[in-house]
Motif scaffolding. Structure first.
Motif, PDB file in Angstrom:
ATOM      1  N   ARG A  31      -0.578  -5.878   1.473  1.00 38.74           N
ATOM      2  CA  ARG A  31      -0.361  -5.833   0.214  1.00 38.74           C
ATOM      3  C   ARG A  31       0.808  -6.353  -0.233  1.00 38.74           C
ATOM      4  O   ARG A  31       1.946  -5.784   0.155  1.00 38.74           O
ATOM      5  CB  ARG A  31      -0.562  -4.028  -0.143  1.00 38.74           C
ATOM      6  CG  ARG A  31      -0.290  -3.826  -1.536  1.00 38.74           C
ATOM      7  CD  ARG A  31      -1.470  -4.453  -2.259  1.00 38.74           C
ATOM      8  NE  ARG A  31      -0.940  -4.041  -3.943  1.00 38.74           N
ATOM      9  CZ  ARG A  31      -1.478  -2.870  -4.645  1.00 38.74           C
ATOM     10  NH1 ARG A  31      -2.634  -2.215  -3.664  1.00 38.74           N
ATOM     11  NH2 ARG A  31      -1.426  -2.563  -5.740  1.00 38.74           N
ATOM     12  N   MET A  33       3.720  -6.404  -3.059  1.00 32.00           N
ATOM     13  CA  MET A  33       3.850  -5.600  -4.014  1.00 32.00           C
ATOM     14  C   MET A  33       5.165  -6.130  -5.029  1.00 32.00           C
ATOM     15  O   MET A  33       5.746  -5.246  -5.802  1.00 32.00           O
ATOM     16  CB  MET A  33       4.712  -3.976  -3.339  1.00 32.00           C
ATOM     17  CG  MET A  33       3.801  -3.602  -2.328  1.00 32.00           C
ATOM     18  SD  MET A  33       2.598  -2.570  -3.260  1.00 32.00           S
ATOM     19  CE  MET A  33       3.017  -1.023  -3.437  1.00 32.00           C
ATOM     20  N   ARG A  35       6.295  -6.938  -8.070  1.00 31.30           N
ATOM     21  CA  ARG A  35       6.036  -6.743  -9.642  1.00 31.30           C
ATOM     22  C   ARG A  35       7.019  -7.212 -10.541  1.00 31.30           C
ATOM     23  O   ARG A  35       6.656  -7.520 -11.807  1.00 31.30           O
ATOM     24  CB  ARG A  35       5.691  -5.275  -9.762  1.00 31.30           C
ATOM     25  CG  ARG A  35       5.008  -4.862 -11.076  1.00 31.30           C
ATOM     26  CD  ARG A  35       4.420  -3.690 -11.089  1.00 31.30           C
ATOM     27  NE  ARG A  35       3.903  -3.357 -12.308  1.00 31.30           N
ATOM     28  CZ  ARG A  35       2.992  -1.858 -12.532  1.00 31.30           C
ATOM     29  NH1 ARG A  35       3.006  -1.287 -11.649  1.00 31.30           N
ATOM     30  NH2 ARG A  35       2.760  -1.900 -13.926  1.00 31.30           N
ATOM     31  N   SER A  41      10.464  -9.258  -2.631  1.00 30.31           N
ATOM     32  CA  SER A  41       8.970  -8.956  -2.678  1.00 30.31           C
ATOM     33  C   SER A  41       8.819  -8.224  -1.156  1.00 30.31           C
ATOM     34  O   SER A  41       9.568  -8.204  -0.177  1.00 30.31           O
ATOM     35  CB  SER A  41       8.061 -10.434  -2.448  1.00 30.31           C
ATOM     36  OG  SER A  41       8.516 -10.997  -1.367  1.00 30.31           O
ATOM     37  N   VAL A  78       9.680   0.434  -4.745  1.00 35.25           N
ATOM     38  CA  VAL A  78       8.704  -0.407  -5.097  1.00 35.25           C
ATOM     39  C   VAL A  78       7.412   0.138  -5.444  1.00 35.25           C
ATOM     40  O   VAL A  78       6.598  -0.178  -6.231  1.00 35.25           O
ATOM     41  CB  VAL A  78       8.543  -1.565  -4.054  1.00 35.25           C
ATOM     42  CG1 VAL A  78       7.219  -2.191  -4.273  1.00 35.25           C
ATOM     43  CG2 VAL A  78       9.666  -2.449  -4.134  1.00 35.25           C
ATOM     44  N   GLU A  82       5.333   0.283  -8.882  1.00 33.71           N
ATOM     45  CA  GLU A  82       3.726   0.018  -8.831  1.00 33.71           C
ATOM     46  C   GLU A  82       2.821   0.889  -9.361  1.00 33.71           C
ATOM     47  O   GLU A  82       1.884   0.653  -9.803  1.00 33.71           O
ATOM     48  CB  GLU A  82       3.287  -0.315  -7.275  1.00 33.71           C
ATOM     49  CG  GLU A  82       2.001  -0.860  -7.063  1.00 33.71           C
ATOM     50  CD  GLU A  82       1.896  -2.303  -7.268  1.00 33.71           C
ATOM     51  OE1 GLU A  82       0.933  -2.938  -7.371  1.00 33.71           O
ATOM     52  OE2 GLU A  82       2.997  -3.100  -7.577  1.00 33.71           O
ATOM     53  N   ASN A  83       3.146   2.140  -9.536  1.00 33.10           N
ATOM     54  CA  ASN A  83       2.583   3.185  -9.981  1.00 33.10           C
ATOM     55  C   ASN A  83       2.755   4.093 -11.006  1.00 33.10           C
ATOM     56  O   ASN A  83       2.465   5.186 -11.254  1.00 33.10           O
ATOM     57  CB  ASN A  83       2.467   4.192  -8.646  1.00 33.10           C
ATOM     58  CG  ASN A  83       1.602   3.744  -7.390  1.00 33.10           C
ATOM     59  OD1 ASN A  83       0.262   3.577  -7.605  1.00 33.10           O
ATOM     60  ND2 ASN A  83       2.188   3.337  -6.197  1.00 33.10           N
ATOM     61  N   ASN A  85       2.860   2.855 -15.221  1.00 29.12           N
ATOM     62  CA  ASN A  85       2.839   1.700 -16.126  1.00 29.12           C
ATOM     63  C   ASN A  85       3.431   2.518 -17.565  1.00 29.12           C
ATOM     64  O   ASN A  85       3.839   3.265 -17.597  1.00 29.12           O
ATOM     65  CB  ASN A  85       1.520   1.507 -16.516  1.00 29.12           C
ATOM     66  CG  ASN A  85       0.718   1.036 -15.284  1.00 29.12           C
ATOM     67  OD1 ASN A  85       1.052  -0.118 -14.599  1.00 29.12           O
ATOM     68  ND2 ASN A  85      -0.318   1.636 -15.003  1.00 29.12           N
TER      69      ASN A  85
END
Length: 238
Positions: A31, A33, A35, A41, A78, A82-83, A85
């Protein structure tokens, strides 16, 4: 091993976390990740979620260098980025589990697990921020489930494995023509990545700037600008 195989990921995570009722609802291997623009990365070995929304990053690593405390910290951060918003409350961050299965006993105490948790240094109570880091001792053996699981992780012969799901997947990847083809393709990708990183280190020894290195590895390895920049930003020469 985990690609398109939620039951196997669920089995492994149930044993490692001790949560017998854990239900994995999704699992994605390799995956990406990245962002934040300009940030380093990450490509996670196996990233998944359970039925309660908790997130899991399962990494298989060789030695201390691949499982350093700072790497664990970055992986956890990270997953947080990602989780959550824009507009969400901080309290909506899901619990995250950063799990390293390391091929050696990283802390030399002979324990199967080394859980890392934040605590309040004055009160001595858990900080309860939802971040969990866990190191699994790949050298651990024994009659327990984790001992048998680590045996299977280090076992080359499916016939000698304890867990049927591990044995079935191993047979598929080693003996089934389709599985063998997949493994061969993965081997080629690993070799290509190693060659890219070796080239970057060489270019840095000649003091080339990042823009020039990106251009060179784009041309040599037929990469997009974004992919080449991602490799260069990792600073493998450090």
């Amino acid at each position: 091993m985990f690609k398109d195989n939620i039951p196997l990921a669920e089995l492994v995570l149930r044993i490692i976390t001790g949560k017998r009722d854990l239900i994995i609802t999704e699992c994605e291997t390799q995956r990406d990740m990245k962002r934040l623009a300009g940030a380093r990365s990450l490509c996670l070995d196996a990233y998944g979620a359970d039925s309660t929304g908790k997130k899991y990053d399962l990494e298989i690593q060789k030695g201390e260098e691949g499982a350093s405390p700072h790497r664990a910290r970055y992986h956890s951060s990270v997953m947080d980025i990602e989780n959550l918003n824009a507009g969400q409350k901080f309290e909506e961050l899901p619990d995250t589990y950063m799990i390293f299965i390391v091929d050696e006993d990283l802390y030399g105490k002979g324990e199967p697990f080394y859980p890392i948790e934040r605590i309040n240094m004055v009160t001595g109570k858990p900080f309860e921020d939802g971040e969990h880091i866990l190191y699994v001792n790949g050298e651990y053996r024994g009659d327990s489930e984790i001992g048998k699981l680590m045996h299977d992780f280090n076992c080359a012969d499916a016939e000698d494995m304890y867990f049927e799901l591990m044995a079935e997947r191993t047979k598929y990847l080693k003996k089934n023509p389709e599985g063998v083809k997949k493994m061969s393709r993965i081997g080629e990708e690993i070799a290509k990545e190693a060659s890219i990183r070796a080239s970057i280190r060489t270019y840095r020894e000649f003091s080339l700037d990042d823009a020039t290195i990106i251009e060179k590895i784009m041309e040599r390895f037929k990469l997009t600008n974004e992919a080449a920049a991602g490799y260069v930003s990792e600073k493998w020469s450090a």
